[in-house]
Design an enzyme around this catalytic site. Structure first.
Site, PDB file in Angstrom:
ATOM      1  N   ASP A  63       0.856  -1.185   0.000  1.00 23.95           N
ATOM      2  CA  ASP A  63       0.000   0.000   0.000  1.00 23.95           C
ATOM      3  C   ASP A  63       0.892   1.234   0.000  1.00 23.95           C
ATOM      4  OD1 ASP A  63      -3.258   0.190   0.890  1.00 23.95           O
ATOM      5  OD2 ASP A  63      -2.102   2.042   1.041  1.00 23.95           O
ATOM      6  N   ASP A  95       4.168   2.292  -4.474  1.00 26.65           N
ATOM      7  CA  ASP A  95       3.420   3.158  -5.384  1.00 26.65           C
ATOM      8  C   ASP A  95       3.109   2.320  -6.612  1.00 26.65           C
ATOM      9  OD1 ASP A  95       2.468   4.953  -7.242  1.00 26.65           O
ATOM     10  OD2 ASP A  95       4.180   6.305  -7.155  1.00 26.65           O
ATOM     11  N   VAL A  96       1.875   1.876  -6.747  1.00 28.59           N
ATOM     12  CA  VAL A  96       1.546   0.928  -7.811  1.00 28.59           C
ATOM     13  C   VAL A  96       1.642   1.540  -9.201  1.00 28.59           C
ATOM     14  CG1 VAL A  96       0.108  -0.556  -6.355  1.00 28.59           C
ATOM     15  CG2 VAL A  96      -0.935   1.369  -7.608  1.00 28.59           C
ATOM     16  N   ASN A 127      -5.228  -5.084  -6.711  1.00 22.62           N
ATOM     17  CA  ASN A 127      -6.463  -4.537  -6.139  1.00 22.62           C
ATOM     18  C   ASN A 127      -6.480  -3.015  -6.022  1.00 22.62           C
ATOM     19  OD1 ASN A 127      -8.962  -4.659  -4.251  1.00 22.62           O
ATOM     20  ND2 ASN A 127      -7.396  -3.669  -2.999  1.00 22.62           N
ATOM     21  N   LYS A 146     -11.349   0.416 -15.978  1.00 17.95           N
ATOM     22  CA  LYS A 146     -11.838  -0.877 -15.515  1.00 17.95           C
ATOM     23  C   LYS A 146     -12.254  -1.784 -16.674  1.00 17.95           C
ATOM     24  CE  LYS A 146     -11.148  -0.178 -11.127  1.00 17.95           C
ATOM     25  NZ  LYS A 146     -10.143  -0.977 -10.394  1.00 17.95           N
ATOM     26  N   TYR A 153     -12.535   6.344 -14.968  1.00 18.04           N
ATOM     27  CA  TYR A 153     -12.648   5.148 -14.133  1.00 18.04           C
ATOM     28  C   TYR A 153     -13.222   3.989 -14.940  1.00 18.04           C
ATOM     29  CZ  TYR A 153     -13.822   2.216 -10.106  1.00 18.04           C
ATOM     30  OH  TYR A 153     -13.909   1.187  -9.207  1.00 18.04           O
TER      31      TYR A 153
END
EC number: 1.1.1.-
Length: 260
Positions: free
Chosen positions: A43, A69-70, A96, A167, A163
């Site tokens: 995270d 940091d994804v 996730n 997705k 968004y």
């Protein structure tokens, strides 16, 4: 979630979960630990990671935490390397982590919002999935990839423009990977939660009036919000051998909202 302790379907497995310090990710970490897995929770929020480690102290060395940091490829790849170094293996990755976009329709959205959403919601999934596939292929024992998409990845009117696009792309990536590597023992599936009681919307200080009105069409009175525990139960099933013949699927968990 105590029933997972009596049915340790993930015993001996190691899982990496991004966005693992809160919301759905935190619930997945707890569910997987209860099901017998070792977990690396990643995270960006170091305080939340420290709190998670303290809250789940009973699991001792079976839980490791790391700041990631994804949106940064090196961080994501280093996360997988850390899991392998710490636990000796990685069997499951749950991509996730994600953020929202104030439900902005395209005319109200600027480039910065679009680019930020794609980096966090899509690029991160690609980085994690690619690293996992390469590791699984080298190991030669298969593996499990679970990507958190959204109802907005299946129904285009349930979220903002950026968004929703991110997705939908996660769903497409998931299905492509599942097909391309089905013969290697790698399974790749997506979970698609509907409205869920998490903190993902905390940053939505000024949601678009148009976006909010459109996105909630058909929702009022149709169903309650889901809980993180209901989403993590689905993730644990997909991660287990019980789902061994499920590959390339999008599991919708929305209480029936998508039926509208």
């Amino acid at each position: 979630m105590s029933e997972a302790r009596h049915n340790p379907v993930l015993a001996g497995q190691t899982a990496v979960i991004t966005g693992g310090a809160s919301g759905i990710g935190k619930s997945i970490v707890q569910r997987f630990l209860e099901a017998g897995a070792s977990c690396l929770a990643a995270d960006l929020n170091e305080e939340a990671l420290a709190a998670l480690k303290q809250e789940l102290a009973e699991y001792g060395d079976k839980l490791d935490v790391v700041k990631v940091d994804v949106s940064n490829r090196d961080d994501v790849e280093g996360m997988v390397d850390r899991a392998v170094q710490t636990f000796g293996q990685m069997d499951i990755i749950v991509n996730n982590a994600g953020i929202m976009d104030n439900l902005l329709p395209i005319a109200e959205m600027d480039d910065d919002v679009w680019e930020r959403l794609m980096k966090v919601n899509l690029n991160s999934v690609m980085y994690g999935t690619r690293k996992a596939v390469r590791y699984f292929m080298e190991r030669g024992e298969g593996g499990v990839i679970i990507n958190t998409a959204s109802l907005s990845g299946l129904c285009a009117g349930r979220g903002g423009c950026a968004y929703t696009a991110s997705k939908f792309a996660v769903v497409g990536l998931t299905k492509n990977v599942a097909f391309m590597y089905a013969d290697t023992g790698i399974r790749c599936n997506a979970i698609c939660p509907g409205n869920t009681q998490t903190n993902i919307g905390v940053g939505m200080r000024q949601p678009s009036e148009r976006g909010m009105a459109k996105a909630t069409t058909g929702y009022a009175g149709a169903t309650r919000s889901g809980t993180p525990e209901e989403i993590s139960a689905a993730a644990a099933f997909l991660a287990s051998d019980q789902a061994g013949f499920i590959n390339g699927e999008t599991l919708t968990i929305d209480g029936g909202w998508s039926a509208y």
